[in-house]
Design a protein around this motif. Structure first.
Motif, PDB file in Angstrom:
ATOM      1  N   THR A   1      -0.286  12.755  -8.644  1.00 27.35           N
ATOM      2  CA  THR A   1      -1.050  13.939  -8.238  1.00 27.35           C
ATOM      3  C   THR A   1      -0.158  15.131  -7.897  1.00 27.35           C
ATOM      4  O   THR A   1      -0.665  16.184  -7.526  1.00 27.35           O
ATOM      5  CB  THR A   1      -1.956  13.630  -7.033  1.00 27.35           C
TER       6      THR A   1
ATOM      7  N   THR B   1       7.916   3.595   3.549  1.00 29.44           N
ATOM      8  CA  THR B   1       8.073   2.326   2.839  1.00 29.44           C
ATOM      9  C   THR B   1       9.505   1.817   2.950  1.00 29.44           C
ATOM     10  O   THR B   1       9.729   0.615   3.166  1.00 29.44           O
ATOM     11  CB  THR B   1       7.664   2.486   1.360  1.00 29.44           C
TER      12      THR B   1
ATOM     13  N   ALA C   1       0.834  -1.205   0.000  1.00 32.28           N
ATOM     14  CA  ALA C   1       0.000   0.000   0.000  1.00 32.28           C
ATOM     15  C   ALA C   1       0.866   1.252   0.000  1.00 32.28           C
ATOM     16  O   ALA C   1       0.525   2.255  -0.643  1.00 32.28           O
ATOM     17  CB  ALA C   1      -0.920  -0.007   1.219  1.00 32.28           C
ATOM     18  N   GLY C   2       1.991   1.193   0.697  1.00 31.17           N
ATOM     19  CA  GLY C   2       2.906   2.339   0.700  1.00 31.17           C
ATOM     20  C   GLY C   2       3.461   2.610  -0.682  1.00 31.17           C
ATOM     21  O   GLY C   2       3.582   3.769  -1.098  1.00 31.17           O
TER      22      GLY C   2
ATOM     23  N   GLN D   1       3.508  14.384   0.576  1.00 29.66           N
ATOM     24  CA  GLN D   1       2.946  13.061   0.864  1.00 29.66           C
ATOM     25  C   GLN D   1       3.789  11.966   0.210  1.00 29.66           C
ATOM     26  O   GLN D   1       3.997  10.903   0.801  1.00 29.66           O
ATOM     27  CB  GLN D   1       1.497  12.956   0.384  1.00 29.66           C
ATOM     28  N   CYS D   2       4.261  12.222  -0.984  1.00 25.33           N
ATOM     29  CA  CYS D   2       5.111  11.258  -1.685  1.00 25.33           C
ATOM     30  C   CYS D   2       6.374  10.981  -0.877  1.00 25.33           C
ATOM     31  O   CYS D   2       6.762   9.830  -0.687  1.00 25.33           O
ATOM     32  CB  CYS D   2       5.465  11.770  -3.078  1.00 25.33           C
TER      33      CYS D   2
ATOM     34  N   TYR E   1       2.014   1.846  -3.492  1.00 21.80           N
ATOM     35  CA  TYR E   1       0.900   2.390  -4.273  1.00 21.80           C
ATOM     36  C   TYR E   1       0.740   3.884  -3.995  1.00 21.80           C
ATOM     37  O   TYR E   1       0.566   4.686  -4.915  1.00 21.80           O
ATOM     38  CB  TYR E   1      -0.389   1.643  -3.938  1.00 21.80           C
ATOM     39  N   ARG E   2       0.791   4.260  -2.715  1.00 26.71           N
ATOM     40  CA  ARG E   2       0.630   5.666  -2.344  1.00 26.71           C
ATOM     41  C   ARG E   2       1.750   6.536  -2.909  1.00 26.71           C
ATOM     42  O   ARG E   2       1.513   7.687  -3.287  1.00 26.71           O
ATOM     43  CB  ARG E   2       0.565   5.799  -0.829  1.00 26.71           C
ATOM     44  N   ILE E   3       2.962   5.999  -2.966  1.00 26.48           N
ATOM     45  CA  ILE E   3       4.075   6.759  -3.544  1.00 26.48           C
ATOM     46  C   ILE E   3       3.763   7.118  -4.993  1.00 26.48           C
ATOM     47  O   ILE E   3       3.869   8.276  -5.406  1.00 26.48           O
ATOM     48  CB  ILE E   3       5.395   5.957  -3.467  1.00 26.48           C
TER      49      ILE E   3
ATOM     50  N   TYR F   1       0.845   7.113  -6.465  1.00 21.60           N
ATOM     51  CA  TYR F   1      -0.345   7.974  -6.513  1.00 21.60           C
ATOM     52  C   TYR F   1       0.021   9.433  -6.276  1.00 21.60           C
ATOM     53  O   TYR F   1      -0.420  10.322  -7.007  1.00 21.60           O
ATOM     54  CB  TYR F   1      -1.369   7.502  -5.475  1.00 21.60           C
ATOM     55  N   TYR F   2       0.842   9.687  -5.258  1.00 15.93           N
ATOM     56  CA  TYR F   2       1.207  11.071  -4.946  1.00 15.93           C
ATOM     57  C   TYR F   2       2.207  11.650  -5.940  1.00 15.93           C
ATOM     58  O   TYR F   2       2.289  12.871  -6.080  1.00 15.93           O
ATOM     59  CB  TYR F   2       1.694  11.198  -3.506  1.00 15.93           C
TER      60      TYR F   2
ATOM     61  N   TYR G   1       5.489   8.871   2.375  1.00 19.14           N
ATOM     62  CA  TYR G   1       5.255   7.454   2.133  1.00 19.14           C
ATOM     63  C   TYR G   1       6.496   6.748   1.591  1.00 19.14           C
ATOM     64  O   TYR G   1       6.701   5.559   1.839  1.00 19.14           O
ATOM     65  CB  TYR G   1       4.048   7.244   1.208  1.00 19.14           C
TER      66      TYR G   1
END
Length: 146
Positions: free
Chosen positions: A104, A117, A93-94, A109-110, A96-98, A100-101, A113
């Motif tokens: 965006t 991670t 999930a971490g 946030q990038c 994925y968030r990297i 994603y940010y 995470y």
């Protein structure tokens, strides 16, 4: 109840993953048990208020301990249990968030995470190393005298 559902979910997920990575059939239940213990440890630690990184460390420590124990009991390689069992602790999930940010364009946030991670991945490696070292020192492999 949430902890019990998490343990059962981890067992089923690891059992499916163990089939996917072609774990021998006689070790499937044991690999699932290792994953259930690791997933349960992670959930228990997070419920007790520990950080995600520290919870991952304790989870990986439990997984590595059970993997080494099962390897000695069932005379199998440690990786048979470790590869499938470590799945609940891997920071997917971490990652994925990297991504994603990054998409965006949220650098704060990038970076958060990304660091988290890396910390989790480092804690997993450290836990496996510690438990491997403990088992090598405590239970050295017997050598044949030729």
């Amino acid at each position: 109840m949430k902890l019990l559902l998490g343990i059962v979910g981890s067992f089923i997920a690891i059992l499916g993953f163990a089939v996917l990575v072609e774990t021998p059939k006689k070790y499937l239940i044991h690999a699932g048990s290792v994953g259930a213990i690791g997933g349960g440890m992670y959930l228990f630690c997070t419920q007790q208020g520990l950080d995600v990184v520290l919870s991952s460390f304790f989870s990986a420590l439990a997984i590595a301990f059970m993997s080494h124990t099962f390897a000695r009991i069932f005379k199998a390689p440690v990786t048979v249990f470790l590869i499938a069992g470590i799945l609940p602790t891997v920071p997917g999930a971490g990652m994925y968030r990297i991504v994603y940010y990054i998409i965006t364009n949220d650098r704060v946030q990038c970076a958060y995470y990304f660091m988290q991670t890396l910390e989790i991945a480092g804690m997993i490696a450290l836990a496996i190393f510690i438990m491997d070292s403990v088992f090598r020192l405590r239970f050295p492999l017997s050598r044949r005298n030729s």
